[in-house]
Design a protein around this motif. Sequence first.
Motif, PDB file in Angstrom:
ATOM      1  N   ASP A  60      26.526 -33.634  -3.204  1.00  0.00           N
ATOM      2  CA  ASP A  60      27.012 -34.435  -2.085  1.00  0.00           C
ATOM      3  C   ASP A  60      27.897 -33.550  -1.218  1.00  0.00           C
ATOM      4  O   ASP A  60      28.964 -33.114  -1.658  1.00  0.00           O
ATOM      5  CB  ASP A  60      27.800 -35.642  -2.606  1.00  0.00           C
ATOM      6  CG  ASP A  60      28.144 -36.636  -1.507  1.00  0.00           C
ATOM      7  OD1 ASP A  60      28.565 -36.201  -0.416  1.00  0.00           O
ATOM      8  OD2 ASP A  60      28.014 -37.853  -1.738  1.00  0.00           O
ATOM      9  N   VAL A  62      29.771 -34.154   1.167  1.00  0.00           N
ATOM     10  CA  VAL A  62      31.052 -34.735   1.571  1.00  0.00           C
ATOM     11  C   VAL A  62      32.054 -34.697   0.429  1.00  0.00           C
ATOM     12  O   VAL A  62      33.215 -34.313   0.618  1.00  0.00           O
ATOM     13  CB  VAL A  62      30.866 -36.185   2.062  1.00  0.00           C
ATOM     14  CG1 VAL A  62      32.230 -36.831   2.371  1.00  0.00           C
ATOM     15  CG2 VAL A  62      29.975 -36.220   3.289  1.00  0.00           C
ATOM     16  N   TYR A  63      31.614 -35.047  -0.782  1.00  0.00           N
ATOM     17  CA  TYR A  63      32.567 -35.299  -1.867  1.00  0.00           C
ATOM     18  C   TYR A  63      32.556 -34.272  -2.995  1.00  0.00           C
ATOM     19  O   TYR A  63      33.538 -34.161  -3.730  1.00  0.00           O
ATOM     20  CB  TYR A  63      32.308 -36.694  -2.466  1.00  0.00           C
ATOM     21  CG  TYR A  63      32.520 -37.805  -1.480  1.00  0.00           C
ATOM     22  CD1 TYR A  63      33.801 -38.144  -1.045  1.00  0.00           C
ATOM     23  CD2 TYR A  63      31.438 -38.516  -0.965  1.00  0.00           C
ATOM     24  CE1 TYR A  63      34.003 -39.171  -0.137  1.00  0.00           C
ATOM     25  CE2 TYR A  63      31.633 -39.554  -0.049  1.00  0.00           C
ATOM     26  CZ  TYR A  63      32.915 -39.871   0.356  1.00  0.00           C
ATOM     27  OH  TYR A  63      33.114 -40.877   1.264  1.00  0.00           O
ATOM     28  N   VAL A  92      23.959 -45.620  10.677  1.00  0.00           N
ATOM     29  CA  VAL A  92      24.367 -47.021  10.729  1.00  0.00           C
ATOM     30  C   VAL A  92      23.811 -47.613  12.016  1.00  0.00           C
ATOM     31  O   VAL A  92      23.998 -47.036  13.092  1.00  0.00           O
ATOM     32  CB  VAL A  92      25.905 -47.174  10.702  1.00  0.00           C
ATOM     33  CG1 VAL A  92      26.309 -48.606  11.056  1.00  0.00           C
ATOM     34  CG2 VAL A  92      26.456 -46.796   9.343  1.00  0.00           C
ATOM     35  N   GLN A 102      35.532 -48.146   9.247  1.00  0.00           N
ATOM     36  CA  GLN A 102      34.914 -47.454   8.125  1.00  0.00           C
ATOM     37  C   GLN A 102      33.506 -46.975   8.461  1.00  0.00           C
ATOM     38  O   GLN A 102      33.066 -45.941   7.965  1.00  0.00           O
ATOM     39  CB  GLN A 102      34.877 -48.366   6.889  1.00  0.00           C
ATOM     40  CG  GLN A 102      34.431 -47.676   5.606  1.00  0.00           C
ATOM     41  CD  GLN A 102      35.315 -46.502   5.226  1.00  0.00           C
ATOM     42  OE1 GLN A 102      36.526 -46.517   5.462  1.00  0.00           O
ATOM     43  NE2 GLN A 102      34.738 -45.474   4.631  1.00  0.00           N
ATOM     44  N   ASP A 103      32.798 -47.715   9.306  1.00  0.00           N
ATOM     45  CA  ASP A 103      31.469 -47.272   9.738  1.00  0.00           C
ATOM     46  C   ASP A 103      31.559 -45.938  10.463  1.00  0.00           C
ATOM     47  O   ASP A 103      30.753 -45.029  10.227  1.00  0.00           O
ATOM     48  CB  ASP A 103      30.828 -48.319  10.658  1.00  0.00           C
ATOM     49  CG  ASP A 103      30.457 -49.588   9.929  1.00  0.00           C
ATOM     50  OD1 ASP A 103      29.886 -49.494   8.830  1.00  0.00           O
ATOM     51  OD2 ASP A 103      30.730 -50.682  10.465  1.00  0.00           O
ATOM     52  N   VAL A 105      34.011 -43.772  10.169  1.00  0.00           N
ATOM     53  CA  VAL A 105      34.447 -42.778   9.187  1.00  0.00           C
ATOM     54  C   VAL A 105      33.254 -42.254   8.401  1.00  0.00           C
ATOM     55  O   VAL A 105      33.084 -41.040   8.215  1.00  0.00           O
ATOM     56  CB  VAL A 105      35.500 -43.376   8.236  1.00  0.00           C
ATOM     57  CG1 VAL A 105      35.758 -42.443   7.059  1.00  0.00           C
ATOM     58  CG2 VAL A 105      36.802 -43.645   8.977  1.00  0.00           C
ATOM     59  N   GLU A 106      32.392 -43.165   7.941  1.00  0.00           N
ATOM     60  CA  GLU A 106      31.227 -42.756   7.153  1.00  0.00           C
ATOM     61  C   GLU A 106      30.264 -41.899   7.969  1.00  0.00           C
ATOM     62  O   GLU A 106      29.701 -40.922   7.459  1.00  0.00           O
ATOM     63  CB  GLU A 106      30.516 -43.997   6.612  1.00  0.00           C
ATOM     64  CG  GLU A 106      31.307 -44.720   5.525  1.00  0.00           C
ATOM     65  CD  GLU A 106      30.628 -45.991   5.064  1.00  0.00           C
ATOM     66  OE1 GLU A 106      29.521 -46.293   5.574  1.00  0.00           O
ATOM     67  OE2 GLU A 106      31.198 -46.688   4.197  1.00  0.00           O
ATOM     68  N   GLN A 109      31.856 -38.450   8.372  1.00  0.00           N
ATOM     69  CA  GLN A 109      31.819 -37.701   7.118  1.00  0.00           C
ATOM     70  C   GLN A 109      30.415 -37.177   6.841  1.00  0.00           C
ATOM     71  O   GLN A 109      30.232 -35.992   6.512  1.00  0.00           O
ATOM     72  CB  GLN A 109      32.291 -38.589   5.962  1.00  0.00           C
ATOM     73  CG  GLN A 109      33.782 -38.846   5.951  1.00  0.00           C
ATOM     74  CD  GLN A 109      34.195 -39.747   4.804  1.00  0.00           C
ATOM     75  OE1 GLN A 109      33.444 -40.629   4.375  1.00  0.00           O
ATOM     76  NE2 GLN A 109      35.388 -39.548   4.289  1.00  0.00           N
ATOM     77  N   SER A 110      29.413 -38.032   6.965  1.00  0.00           N
ATOM     78  CA  SER A 110      28.046 -37.657   6.600  1.00  0.00           C
ATOM     79  C   SER A 110      27.399 -36.715   7.613  1.00  0.00           C
ATOM     80  O   SER A 110      26.665 -35.795   7.238  1.00  0.00           O
ATOM     81  CB  SER A 110      27.172 -38.906   6.466  1.00  0.00           C
ATOM     82  OG  SER A 110      27.637 -39.739   5.421  1.00  0.00           O
ATOM     83  N   TYR A 153      26.507 -43.478  15.108  1.00  0.00           N
ATOM     84  CA  TYR A 153      25.622 -42.374  14.732  1.00  0.00           C
ATOM     85  C   TYR A 153      25.596 -41.302  15.818  1.00  0.00           C
ATOM     86  O   TYR A 153      25.768 -40.108  15.548  1.00  0.00           O
ATOM     87  CB  TYR A 153      24.216 -42.919  14.479  1.00  0.00           C
ATOM     88  CG  TYR A 153      23.158 -41.867  14.241  1.00  0.00           C
ATOM     89  CD1 TYR A 153      23.097 -41.178  13.038  1.00  0.00           C
ATOM     90  CD2 TYR A 153      22.209 -41.571  15.228  1.00  0.00           C
ATOM     91  CE1 TYR A 153      22.126 -40.213  12.817  1.00  0.00           C
ATOM     92  CE2 TYR A 153      21.236 -40.616  15.007  1.00  0.00           C
ATOM     93  CZ  TYR A 153      21.197 -39.934  13.805  1.00  0.00           C
ATOM     94  OH  TYR A 153      20.239 -38.974  13.594  1.00  0.00           O
ATOM     95  N   SER A 156      28.827 -39.232  16.088  1.00  0.00           N
ATOM     96  CA  SER A 156      28.995 -38.235  15.023  1.00  0.00           C
ATOM     97  C   SER A 156      28.091 -37.031  15.239  1.00  0.00           C
ATOM     98  O   SER A 156      28.482 -35.885  14.987  1.00  0.00           O
ATOM     99  CB  SER A 156      28.728 -38.866  13.653  1.00  0.00           C
ATOM    100  OG  SER A 156      27.376 -39.284  13.522  1.00  0.00           O
TER     101      SER A 156
END
Length: 234
Positions: A60, A62-63, A92, A102-103, A105-106, A109-110, A153, A156
């Motif tokens: 992953d 990101v993590y 998304v 949070q959308d 943020v995700e 991140q991705s 989307y 980002s």
Amino acid sequence: MNIIITGASSGVGFEAVLDLILTNKHKVIALARSQDRLTRLLEIAQGLNPECTLYPIKFDIVYDDYAGLQQFVRTHLDGKVDVLINNAGALVNKPFMELGEQDFVEMLQSNFLGHVRITQSILPFMSAGGHIVNIGTMGAFQGSSRFPGLSAYAASKAALHALTESLAQELTEQKISVNCLALGSAQTEMLEKAFPGFESPVMAFEVGKYIADFALTGQKFFSGKVIPVALTTP
């Protein structure tokens, strides 16, 4: 060449790997979050070329901890990476007023910060002639069409486009090229999520081959470019 590609478990990333392993000229590290799909990728790759050098790794961007990946590069690629293809991503599809923080943020991140992390981790292994290829989208390309539901989307991916241009300048003296392919439609799971019911005239394997070919040769002609790769809108 020694190649690392993210987002290799499906879509154009999956197909790019299959194109890259057709000859024995390359060693490929394929990263993705799905072990089952990576196992399937390896099975198909070995069926196409039993002597291919493919390392599918569940990871992953990101993590996960990059220390292990860096050690793998030292051990299996002799500490040298020629090409990094930042293809991983997520989508998304929601109207703007339904999006939560949070959308965003995700998506960041991705589609952006994960690529920042892996690029910073792999750059020490790259030398003159190296090529970083970011996979962007026509949905974030300046002057292109925009579509409802894809604002998080697109935002980002626009950040990834800007990073491409800035990083290329920073790496000029090291002679490492950085480019971004702003993809239009290809028949993938992500396209279905973005545009339910739409059928692309371009298949995923065709775009995968284009990505693979560009990753191997594009640095001879471009650096710091965000290049539109689209036949239709979307």
